[in-house]
Design an enzyme around this catalytic site. Sequence first.
Site, PDB file in Angstrom:
ATOM      1  N   VAL A  41     -14.576  -2.458  -9.854  1.00 32.29           N
ATOM      2  CA  VAL A  41     -13.190  -2.938  -9.915  1.00 32.29           C
ATOM      3  C   VAL A  41     -12.496  -2.738  -8.564  1.00 32.29           C
ATOM      4  CG1 VAL A  41     -10.937  -2.547 -10.998  1.00 32.29           C
ATOM      5  CG2 VAL A  41     -12.986  -2.725 -12.412  1.00 32.29           C
ATOM      6  N   ALA A  52     -13.739  -5.484  -6.373  1.00 30.22           N
ATOM      7  CA  ALA A  52     -13.137  -6.769  -6.746  1.00 30.22           C
ATOM      8  C   ALA A  52     -11.685  -6.864  -6.281  1.00 30.22           C
ATOM      9  CB  ALA A  52     -13.225  -6.966  -8.264  1.00 30.22           C
ATOM     10  N   GLU A  53     -10.898  -5.814  -6.489  1.00 30.20           N
ATOM     11  CA  GLU A  53      -9.496  -5.858  -6.078  1.00 30.20           C
ATOM     12  C   GLU A  53      -9.361  -5.894  -4.559  1.00 30.20           C
ATOM     13  OE1 GLU A  53      -5.298  -3.467  -6.514  1.00 30.20           O
ATOM     14  OE2 GLU A  53      -6.685  -3.432  -8.211  1.00 30.20           O
ATOM     15  N   THR A  54     -10.262  -5.237  -3.867  1.00 33.25           N
ATOM     16  CA  THR A  54     -10.261  -5.281  -2.403  1.00 33.25           C
ATOM     17  C   THR A  54     -10.449  -6.711  -1.918  1.00 33.25           C
ATOM     18  OG1 THR A  54     -11.100  -3.018  -2.234  1.00 33.25           O
ATOM     19  CG2 THR A  54     -11.466  -4.456  -0.333  1.00 33.25           C
ATOM     20  N   SER A 109      -7.292  -8.792  -2.763  1.00 30.44           N
ATOM     21  CA  SER A 109      -6.143  -8.410  -1.929  1.00 30.44           C
ATOM     22  C   SER A 109      -6.295  -8.934  -0.504  1.00 30.44           C
ATOM     23  CB  SER A 109      -5.975  -6.892  -1.927  1.00 30.44           C
ATOM     24  OG  SER A 109      -5.603  -6.449  -3.216  1.00 30.44           O
TER      25      SER A 109
END
Length: 133
Positions: A50, A53-55, A58
């Site tokens: 996660v 994925a968020e990196t 963003s």
Amino acid sequence: MMKMKPMEETIMGVLGIELTEQSGERIVATMPVHAATHQPFGLLHGGASVVLAETVASFGTWHAIDQDSEIAVGLEINANHIRGKQDGVVTAIGTPLHRGRTTMIWDIKIIDEEERLICVSRCTVAIVKKPMD
């Protein structure tokens, strides 16, 4: 003005995440699967996936905004963990599904070295004004 920290001083450095391709249309990053990214049973931790994925989402959003006055921050994320992995490297590939004025939505697929699907994620990123220091 808020400044970006060096990557090695962030969770990216702790987990070994490296950005390998960056544009407003596609972001690719890798992450090693080792002790720092394992859960207690020796498999890739879903939370590490996660973070990866968020990196990706963003940074993809960051490439599409006014970097002098705006920042990209995660608003919502979901993930389906499809296959376990004990070692090696995973690669996250993110592509935008929606490009709005205040939010972007990204589709992220995390694959292994044989291009087997490890995790799928969707992340909504908010576009907000940079706070003044």
